[in-house]
Design a protein around this motif. Structure first.
Motif, PDB file in Angstrom:
ATOM      1  N   THR A  95       0.825  -1.214   0.000  1.00  0.00           N
ATOM      2  CA  THR A  95       0.000   0.000   0.000  1.00  0.00           C
ATOM      3  C   THR A  95       0.855   1.259   0.000  1.00  0.00           C
ATOM      4  OG1 THR A  95      -1.707  -1.200   1.190  1.00  0.00           O
ATOM      5  CG2 THR A  95      -1.865   1.195   1.217  1.00  0.00           C
ATOM      6  N   ILE A  96       1.919   1.262   0.773  1.00  0.00           N
ATOM      7  CA  ILE A  96       2.786   2.455   0.837  1.00  0.00           C
ATOM      8  C   ILE A  96       3.481   2.678  -0.500  1.00  0.00           C
ATOM      9  CG2 ILE A  96       4.826   3.448   1.948  1.00  0.00           C
ATOM     10  CD1 ILE A  96       3.881   2.091   4.555  1.00  0.00           C
ATOM     11  N   ASP A  97       3.962   1.610  -1.142  1.00  0.00           N
ATOM     12  CA  ASP A  97       4.583   1.749  -2.469  1.00  0.00           C
ATOM     13  C   ASP A  97       3.607   2.384  -3.454  1.00  0.00           C
ATOM     14  OD1 ASP A  97       6.981   0.517  -1.668  1.00  0.00           O
ATOM     15  OD2 ASP A  97       6.247  -1.476  -2.229  1.00  0.00           O
ATOM     16  N   ARG A  98       2.362   1.923  -3.423  1.00  0.00           N
ATOM     17  CA  ARG A  98       1.356   2.475  -4.337  1.00  0.00           C
ATOM     18  C   ARG A  98       1.088   3.949  -4.045  1.00  0.00           C
ATOM     19  NH1 ARG A  98      -0.625  -2.662  -3.270  1.00  0.00           N
ATOM     20  NH2 ARG A  98      -0.639  -4.011  -5.095  1.00  0.00           N
ATOM     21  N   ARG A  99       1.048   4.307  -2.776  1.00  0.00           N
ATOM     22  CA  ARG A  99       0.838   5.708  -2.411  1.00  0.00           C
ATOM     23  C   ARG A  99       2.020   6.574  -2.867  1.00  0.00           C
ATOM     24  NH1 ARG A  99      -0.787   6.019   3.685  1.00  0.00           N
ATOM     25  NH2 ARG A  99      -1.096   8.220   3.134  1.00  0.00           N
ATOM     26  N   ILE A 100       3.226   6.050  -2.738  1.00  0.00           N
ATOM     27  CA  ILE A 100       4.410   6.770  -3.213  1.00  0.00           C
ATOM     28  C   ILE A 100       4.319   6.979  -4.722  1.00  0.00           C
ATOM     29  CG2 ILE A 100       6.908   6.568  -3.611  1.00  0.00           C
ATOM     30  CD1 ILE A 100       7.075   5.225  -0.818  1.00  0.00           C
ATOM     31  N   LEU A 101       3.953   5.927  -5.456  1.00  0.00           N
ATOM     32  CA  LEU A 101       3.841   6.047  -6.913  1.00  0.00           C
ATOM     33  C   LEU A 101       2.773   7.067  -7.311  1.00  0.00           C
ATOM     34  CD1 LEU A 101       4.252   2.310  -7.954  1.00  0.00           C
ATOM     35  CD2 LEU A 101       5.899   4.173  -8.275  1.00  0.00           C
ATOM     36  N   ARG A 102       1.651   7.098  -6.594  1.00  0.00           N
ATOM     37  CA  ARG A 102       0.605   8.090  -6.890  1.00  0.00           C
ATOM     38  C   ARG A 102       1.114   9.505  -6.647  1.00  0.00           C
ATOM     39  NH1 ARG A 102      -2.668   4.179  -4.272  1.00  0.00           N
ATOM     40  NH2 ARG A 102      -3.825   3.010  -5.835  1.00  0.00           N
ATOM     41  N   LEU A 103       1.831   9.692  -5.537  1.00  0.00           N
ATOM     42  CA  LEU A 103       2.392  11.016  -5.250  1.00  0.00           C
ATOM     43  C   LEU A 103       3.376  11.445  -6.341  1.00  0.00           C
ATOM     44  CD1 LEU A 103       3.069  10.804  -1.397  1.00  0.00           C
ATOM     45  CD2 LEU A 103       1.423  12.307  -2.558  1.00  0.00           C
ATOM     46  N   LEU A 104       4.265  10.547  -6.726  1.00  0.00           N
ATOM     47  CA  LEU A 104       5.273  10.882  -7.738  1.00  0.00           C
ATOM     48  C   LEU A 104       4.654  11.038  -9.122  1.00  0.00           C
ATOM     49  CD1 LEU A 104       8.253   8.662  -6.573  1.00  0.00           C
ATOM     50  CD2 LEU A 104       8.056  11.163  -6.439  1.00  0.00           C
ATOM     51  N   ALA A 105       3.575  10.318  -9.410  1.00  0.00           N
ATOM     52  CA  ALA A 105       2.894  10.482 -10.696  1.00  0.00           C
ATOM     53  C   ALA A 105       2.290  11.881 -10.778  1.00  0.00           C
ATOM     54  CB  ALA A 105       1.814   9.423 -10.882  1.00  0.00           C
ATOM     55  N   GLY A 106       1.877  12.435  -9.646  1.00  0.00           N
ATOM     56  CA  GLY A 106       1.320  13.782  -9.613  1.00  0.00           C
ATOM     57  C   GLY A 106       2.389  14.855  -9.621  1.00  0.00           C
TER      58      GLY A 106
ATOM     59  N   ASN B 163      -6.852  14.398 -36.480  1.00  0.00           N
ATOM     60  CA  ASN B 163      -7.841  14.680 -35.444  1.00  0.00           C
ATOM     61  C   ASN B 163      -7.271  15.782 -34.561  1.00  0.00           C
ATOM     62  OD1 ASN B 163      -9.985  12.420 -35.614  1.00  0.00           O
ATOM     63  ND2 ASN B 163      -8.032  11.361 -35.801  1.00  0.00           N
ATOM     64  N   VAL B 164      -7.962  16.921 -34.497  1.00  0.00           N
ATOM     65  CA  VAL B 164      -7.503  18.057 -33.712  1.00  0.00           C
ATOM     66  C   VAL B 164      -7.939  17.865 -32.263  1.00  0.00           C
ATOM     67  CG1 VAL B 164      -7.647  20.557 -33.414  1.00  0.00           C
ATOM     68  CG2 VAL B 164      -7.585  19.577 -35.715  1.00  0.00           C
ATOM     69  N   LEU B 165      -7.003  18.056 -31.336  1.00  0.00           N
ATOM     70  CA  LEU B 165      -7.290  17.947 -29.911  1.00  0.00           C
ATOM     71  C   LEU B 165      -8.074  19.174 -29.458  1.00  0.00           C
ATOM     72  CD1 LEU B 165      -6.717  16.487 -27.156  1.00  0.00           C
ATOM     73  CD2 LEU B 165      -4.745  18.004 -26.965  1.00  0.00           C
ATOM     74  N   LEU B 166      -9.221  18.943 -28.824  1.00  0.00           N
ATOM     75  CA  LEU B 166     -10.036  20.044 -28.294  1.00  0.00           C
ATOM     76  C   LEU B 166      -9.718  20.299 -26.824  1.00  0.00           C
ATOM     77  CD1 LEU B 166     -13.470  19.205 -29.952  1.00  0.00           C
ATOM     78  CD2 LEU B 166     -11.727  20.833 -30.727  1.00  0.00           C
ATOM     79  N   SER B 167      -9.621  19.240 -26.029  1.00  0.00           N
ATOM     80  CA  SER B 167      -9.258  19.367 -24.618  1.00  0.00           C
ATOM     81  C   SER B 167      -8.631  18.059 -24.172  1.00  0.00           C
ATOM     82  CB  SER B 167     -10.482  19.698 -23.764  1.00  0.00           C
ATOM     83  OG  SER B 167     -11.399  18.627 -23.781  1.00  0.00           O
ATOM     84  N   GLU B 168      -7.953  18.113 -23.024  1.00  0.00           N
ATOM     85  CA  GLU B 168      -7.246  16.928 -22.553  1.00  0.00           C
ATOM     86  C   GLU B 168      -7.288  16.885 -21.032  1.00  0.00           C
ATOM     87  OE1 GLU B 168      -3.061  14.832 -23.622  1.00  0.00           O
ATOM     88  OE2 GLU B 168      -2.968  16.980 -23.290  1.00  0.00           O
ATOM     89  N   GLU B 169      -7.523  15.712 -20.509  1.00  0.00           N
ATOM     90  CA  GLU B 169      -7.445  15.481 -19.067  1.00  0.00           C
ATOM     91  C   GLU B 169      -6.445  14.355 -18.872  1.00  0.00           C
ATOM     92  OE1 GLU B 169     -10.026  13.527 -15.492  1.00  0.00           O
ATOM     93  OE2 GLU B 169     -11.116  14.671 -16.986  1.00  0.00           O
ATOM     94  N   ARG B 170      -5.423  14.614 -18.104  1.00  0.00           N
ATOM     95  CA  ARG B 170      -4.405  13.583 -17.866  1.00  0.00           C
ATOM     96  C   ARG B 170      -4.668  12.874 -16.561  1.00  0.00           C
ATOM     97  NH1 ARG B 170       0.993  14.173 -20.601  1.00  0.00           N
ATOM     98  NH2 ARG B 170       0.469  15.451 -22.388  1.00  0.00           N
ATOM     99  N   ARG B 171      -4.552  11.557 -16.610  1.00  0.00           N
ATOM    100  CA  ARG B 171      -4.727  10.745 -15.421  1.00  0.00           C
ATOM    101  C   ARG B 171      -3.532   9.813 -15.320  1.00  0.00           C
ATOM    102  NH1 ARG B 171     -10.330   8.388 -14.815  1.00  0.00           N
ATOM    103  NH2 ARG B 171      -9.635   8.527 -12.687  1.00  0.00           N
ATOM    104  N   PRO B 172      -3.084   9.544 -14.109  1.00  0.00           N
ATOM    105  CA  PRO B 172      -1.873   8.721 -13.968  1.00  0.00           C
ATOM    106  C   PRO B 172      -2.062   7.264 -14.321  1.00  0.00           C
ATOM    107  CG  PRO B 172      -2.790   9.248 -11.814  1.00  0.00           C
ATOM    108  CD  PRO B 172      -3.587  10.014 -12.840  1.00  0.00           C
ATOM    109  N   GLY B 173      -3.278   6.750 -14.342  1.00  0.00           N
ATOM    110  CA  GLY B 173      -3.504   5.351 -14.681  1.00  0.00           C
ATOM    111  C   GLY B 173      -3.432   4.451 -13.461  1.00  0.00           C
ATOM    112  N   PRO B 174      -3.660   3.168 -13.649  1.00  0.00           N
ATOM    113  CA  PRO B 174      -3.689   2.238 -12.519  1.00  0.00           C
ATOM    114  C   PRO B 174      -2.298   1.995 -11.954  1.00  0.00           C
ATOM    115  CG  PRO B 174      -3.926   1.047 -14.575  1.00  0.00           C
ATOM    116  CD  PRO B 174      -3.927   2.514 -14.920  1.00  0.00           C
ATOM    117  N   ILE B 175      -2.251   1.823 -10.647  1.00  0.00           N
ATOM    118  CA  ILE B 175      -0.989   1.507  -9.973  1.00  0.00           C
ATOM    119  C   ILE B 175      -1.234   0.277  -9.126  1.00  0.00           C
ATOM    120  CG2 ILE B 175       0.733   2.274  -8.310  1.00  0.00           C
ATOM    121  CD1 ILE B 175       0.118   5.155  -9.236  1.00  0.00           C
ATOM    122  N   GLY B 176      -0.648  -0.821  -9.573  1.00  0.00           N
ATOM    123  CA  GLY B 176      -0.738  -2.073  -8.811  1.00  0.00           C
ATOM    124  C   GLY B 176      -2.043  -2.678  -8.951  1.00  0.00           C
TER     125      GLY B 176
END
Length: 152
Positions: free
Chosen positions: A6-17, A139-152
């Motif tokens: 769980t801590i590794d996943r939390r670290i990865l989420r923090l660093l992805a942000g 295809n012209v980009l109108l808007s974009e939302e970035r998400r870090p994706g699944p971790i673990g």
């Protein structure tokens, strides 16, 4: 594959942000000491779970207000090697990513330009002259939302 707790996943989420977070900042957020956080980040780096850090540029603030995704189909795969096409397309500075894909197209390109007129110039003078180029769909980009994706 590395076993993540769980801590590794939390670290990865923090660093992805925010990949610039220090071990002490990570430790403060997760209730770990700085050395414990550093050891965990180091283990994630050494295992390859973290493969590097990247600087993210704001293309619009840098004057590149248009992003276009191009689906590229090569004319004939036998005449021009994939390596020749990839070498030529990666030499175009406006092409930000080159993805070799499976499906309707052979490649997907992410292209930035100052405006539509600038994109047309890049398309006509650089992209349409690539070796082995066949069909192209834009295809012209109108808007974009970035998400870090699944971790673990």
């Amino acid at each position: 594959m590395i076993a993540l707790d769980t801590i590794d996943r939390r670290i990865l989420r923090l660093l992805a942000g925010d990949a610039t977070l220090s071990a002490s900042a990570i430790g403060r957020r997760l209730g770990l000491s700085q050395p414990a956080a550093w050891r965990r980040v180091r283990r994630l780096l050494d295992s390859g779970a973290i493969s590097g850090q990247r600087l993210e540029l704001d293309h619009e603030k840098l004057g590149f207000g248009v992003t276009v995704f191009l689906g590229v189909k090569l004319a004939t795969k036998g005449r021009v090697s994939l390596e020749d096409f990839e070498r030529a397309v990666t030499a175009i500075p406006e092409v930000q990513t080159v993805e070799h894909i499976l499906g309707l197209y052979d490649y997907r390109l992410r292209v930035v330009a100052r405006d539509i007129a600038d994109f047309e110039r890049v398309l006509r003078r650089r992209i349409m002259t690539l070796p082995g180029l066949g069909n192209v769909e834009a295809n012209v980009l109108l808007s974009e939302e970035r998400r870090p994706g699944p971790i673990g």
